[in-house]
Design an enzyme around this catalytic site. Structure first.
Site, PDB file in Angstrom:
ATOM      1  N   ASP A   2      -1.262  10.142   0.690  1.00 38.30           N
ATOM      2  CA  ASP A   2      -0.976   9.240   1.805  1.00 38.30           C
ATOM      3  C   ASP A   2      -0.739  10.040   3.094  1.00 38.30           C
ATOM      4  OD1 ASP A   2      -0.382   6.892   3.133  1.00 38.30           O
ATOM      5  OD2 ASP A   2       1.266   6.301   1.821  1.00 38.30           O
ATOM      6  N   ASP A  17      -3.407  -1.760   3.942  1.00 43.55           N
ATOM      7  CA  ASP A  17      -2.164  -2.282   3.371  1.00 43.55           C
ATOM      8  C   ASP A  17      -2.198  -3.805   3.335  1.00 43.55           C
ATOM      9  OD1 ASP A  17      -0.931   0.033   2.713  1.00 43.55           O
ATOM     10  OD2 ASP A  17       0.232   0.212   4.557  1.00 43.55           O
TER      11      ASP A  17
HETATM   12  C1  DGJ Z   1       1.400   3.437   3.065  1.00 37.62           C
HETATM   13  C2  DGJ Z   1       0.447   3.087   1.972  1.00 37.62           C
HETATM   14  O1  DGJ Z   1      -0.691   2.484   2.489  1.00 37.62           O
HETATM   15  C3  DGJ Z   1       1.156   2.176   0.966  1.00 37.62           C
HETATM   16  O2  DGJ Z   1       0.253   1.756  -0.007  1.00 37.62           O
HETATM   17  C4  DGJ Z   1       2.311   2.915   0.382  1.00 37.62           C
HETATM   18  O3  DGJ Z   1       1.854   3.999  -0.369  1.00 37.62           O
HETATM   19  C5  DGJ Z   1       3.258   3.379   1.484  1.00 37.62           C
HETATM   20  N1  DGJ Z   1       2.562   4.091   2.513  1.00 37.62           N
HETATM   21  C6  DGJ Z   1       4.341   4.233   0.913  1.00 37.62           C
HETATM   22  O4  DGJ Z   1       5.133   4.801   1.872  1.00 37.62           O
END
Ligand code: DGJ
Length: 729
Positions: free
Chosen positions: A478, A548
């Site tokens: 990430d 997301d």
């Molecule tokens: C952003 C990601 O897109 C989410 O799926 C998740 O992993 C969060 N960060 C965690 O901080």
């Protein structure tokens, strides 16, 4: 596929399955011009196209001066400072502070296969299926060489281009701009398409006319970004999904990028892409080389659909690598939306137990398993398992998950450091920052200076220790904030302009080391959702988290934009709980499954808590994934209708390469009063093959399904979906 050099007129012709790309050399001075890119030509001499006007353009010989020549000459790799007043592809500042470059051909090489690009992601190919042309252009005053590289691939209508600058002179220069590809075309009343967005609504398609002057789409965030893509398409005004000319350009790069169209006084358009020149400079000492990222050009005479399919084929077969390139991915369940930071081993095992019983194949433990990470205010950089949270340690948890017959995956955010972390307390100078200026926080975190090898080594060792400590088969990488306050404690004042690019090189190097050390690992890139969904990342990870936003309706638009360039096999897509955490919308569980089926497929919910009627549908969804994923991952993608355009329904299909089957996905977003069935014309089938719609008796010729279509009955209600499986009779 072939590359030819025509000695008589000094031109180079690159042929793909259906296109030709011709570069012409003009007279004794050997200016390199772009003569043609379009449908495949039988003639290999089209140099006459470069000699518009009366006498041949030989600036030192004929009556026309150099400025009027360069003002309109379609330079293959345009330089500035000497008379071409359009956007230049390359610019250097010499030791005396002057900015000028004039490139002419000095040498060429044609070879089978394709060399890798040092330190950068790039398309690859073998001697059997790929051929490469290298043109060496030189500026005789400074001794700067630009080595332009072009590769073509068997059966795919795409050209991959890159540029390497070499300082063969005696003095250092500073590169201020180095684009990866540029192409000059006559404007045929083109429209342009870019993909724009924001967090939770990435890659929306935007189509507007190409007007006069410079129009660009770019990132200055240190990553490709939620807000834009390193992509642009120029297309005839009349071009549709299926017909009309389209030129697509996509940069294989994950940092600051810029793609632009410059429509000029003679109604030509210059299309180019590369590293964003803003915030970039690179000192090139004598004897040194700079490799710019690779760009991909696609020409399609079959509209946008033809362009998408060419990108998909190229990226599936010549960019993505590793164990999972051609494999079905395990269906995963991720605990982020299920628990956020509030989890322990018991909760995770309860989710895993229920999930495994339903057929889900992998548990992914997201953010919050390390250091003092109870919320997003702290602990990034402290990559040690928090055994208060995970009693018994990581190995115990992974073993227990494995005992359930499931794989285990884990989340990292390797590029970040929290001010409240042991790592920051030990190494405050490891964060990117400008001395004397308070660096800005985003999501309560700073960015590590990934250009520094000691930091890369430290992070790699930490990650490797975790990954070696248990049977971990997947990593979600990430990256949750953009880069700002650009300063590196390790770079001299004159080299600070190199940090953005050196940062990206550091990330690439780390990912390369990771997949080399753990060759069976499934890596999924992610960046606060889909802020780094780009072709650079695909070289390291076969899939990328799309957004997301897992709302089934918003996802239709995000996935349509993503699939314009990137293969469905790469789109991270999950079924989540409702009301949706990003938009608050409630859609049927069944529809969420249909929409996620277009990507890698997985779950992002607490399976122990969702309504029983939703949970009961999971085994059927798992079965559906196993039934269709080979087709979805490897087939040809066709868009039949766009919810982004019609605001009522969405429809797309994937047809098998051998045309033996196809899957149509239809989502009726909004019900319509007093409505009849919709007629949907299928695509990509064999006209003379007989097909059946699964579940029905009668057969249809492919031509009937494509020309007359099928009837999609009006569905009662909103957000409803339907899959139609077409099989060869
Ligand atoms: C952003 C990601 O897109 C989410 O799926 C998740 O992993 C969060 N960060 C965690 O901080």
């Amino acid at each position: 596929m072939a590359i030819m050099y025509n000695e008589k007129n000094g031109s180079f012709k690159l042929d793909t399955k259906g296109t030709s790309y011709v570069i012409g050399i003009v007279d004794e001075e050997k200016f390199v011009g772009h003569a043609y890119y379009g449908p495949r030509l039988l003639d290999d001499d089209v140099n006459y196209l470069l000699k518009t006007g009366e006498a041949p353009f030989t600036p030192e010989k004929n009556s026309r001066d150099r400025l009027s020549f360069l003002d309109c000459f379609p330079q293959e790799y345009p330089t500035g400072g000497v008379g071409d007043f359009r956007e230049s592809a390359v610019m250097v500042r010499d030791n005396g502070g002057h900015r000028a470059l004039a490139l002419t051909l000095s040498d060429y090489r044609i070879y089978k296969g394709k060399d890798p690009l040092a330190g950068l992601p790039a398309t690859w190919g073998s001697e059997e299926d790929t051929e490469t042309l290298e043109l060496t252009l030189v500026d005789k005053v400074l001794g700067i060489k630009a080595i332009l590289s072009y590769s073509v691939f068997e059966g795919i209508d795409a050209v991959a281009r890159s540029v390497r600058l070499v300082n063969d002179g005696e003095a250092p220069v500073t590169i201020e701009r180095v684009m990866s590809a540029s192409i000059d075309m006559d404007n045929r009343e083109y429209d342009k398409i870019i993909l724009h967005g924001s967090w939770a609504r990435e890659r929306h398609i935007d189509r507007t006319p190409v007007s006069y002057g410079v129009q660009s789409t770019s990132s200055l965030r240190g990553e490709s970004g939620h807000q834009q893509q390193p992509f642009m398409a120029l297309l005839e005004k009349s071009a549709t999904q299926d017909a009309g000319e389209v030129y697509g350009i996509n940069l294989i790069y994950s940092g600051n990028c810029m793609t632009l169209a410059d429509r000029g006084q003679f109604d030509n358009v210059r299309l180019m892409t590369g590293i964003n020149p803003e915030g970039f400079s690179w000192k090139l000492n004598p004897g040194e080389a700079f490799q710019a990222p690779e760009a991909v050009l696609v020409y399609s005479a079959e509209g946008l659909g033809g362009m998408s399919r060419a990108f998909h084929d190229l990226y599936r077969n010549h960019l993505i690598r590793g164990e999972y390139r051609d494999k079905k991915r395990p269906i995963l369940i991720n605990n982020w939306e299920a628990t956020y930071f509030d989890f322990n081993e018991e909760k995770l095992l309860a989710i895993a137990k229920e999930a495994s019983a339903l057929g889900i194949e992998m548990l992914v433990m997201d953010d919050g398993w390390f250091g003092n990470r109870f919320d997003d205010n702290r602990a990034l950089g402290d990559w040690e398992v928090n055994e208060e949270k995970l009693k018994g340690g990581l190995k115990y948890l992974v073993d227990e998950v494995n005992k359930l017959g499931m794989k285990f995956g884990i989340w990292f955010e390797p590029e970040m450091i929290s001010p409240d972390s042991d790592l920051y307390r030990a190494h405050p100078d490891w964060a990117i920052q400008i001395p004397g200026r308070t660096a800005g926080l985003a999501r309560n975190q700073y960015v590590l200076d990934m250009s520094r090898t000691e930091i890369q080594d430290y992070i790699f060792d930490k990650m490797a220790a975790v990954l070696h400590s248990a049977n971990i088969e997947y990593v979600k990488w990430d990256m949750n904030r953009p880069l700002s306050d650009i300063g590196s404690a390790a770079l001299s004042a004159e080299c600070q302009g190199e940090l953005f690019h050196r940062y990206v090189l550091g990330v690439y190097w780390l990912q390369e080391r990771l997949i080399t050390e753990f060759p069976k690992l499934l890596l999924e890139n992610c960046s606060g959702g889909g802020a780094r969904f780009d072709a650079g990342m695909l070289y390291y990870s076969p899939q990328i988290w799309c957004s997301d936003d897992t709302d089934a309706v918003e996802r239709l638009t995000i996935q349509e934009g993503t699939a314009l360039i990137y293969p469905l096999s790469a789109m991270g897509a999950h079924v989540s709980d409702c009301p949706n955490h990003a938009v608050g919308r409630t859609t049927p569980f069944e529809t969420r499954g249909y929409v996620a089926l277009a990507g890698t497929f997985g779950y992002e919910l607490d399976v122990t808590k969702i309504p029983a009627e939703d949970r009961e549908q999971i085994p059927a969804q798992v079965e559906m994934y196993h039934k269709y994923n080979d087709l979805v991952r490897t087939g040809d993608y066709y868009r039949l209708a766009s919810y982004q355009q019609n605001r009522m329904y969405d429809c797309y299909m994937v047809a098998a390469k051998d045309k033996s089957e196809a899957l149509v996905t239809y989502i009726q977003v909004l019900g319509r009063p007093n409505s009849h069935s919709r007629r949907i014309l299928l695509k990509g089938l064999a006209a003379d093959k007989l097909y059946r719609i699964e579940g029905e008796e009668r057969t249809y010729y492919g031509s009937t399904l494509m020309q007359a279509g099928i009837l999609m009955e009006n569905i009662w209600g909103d957000f409803k979906g339907k899959l139609i499986h077409i099989v060869e009779a």
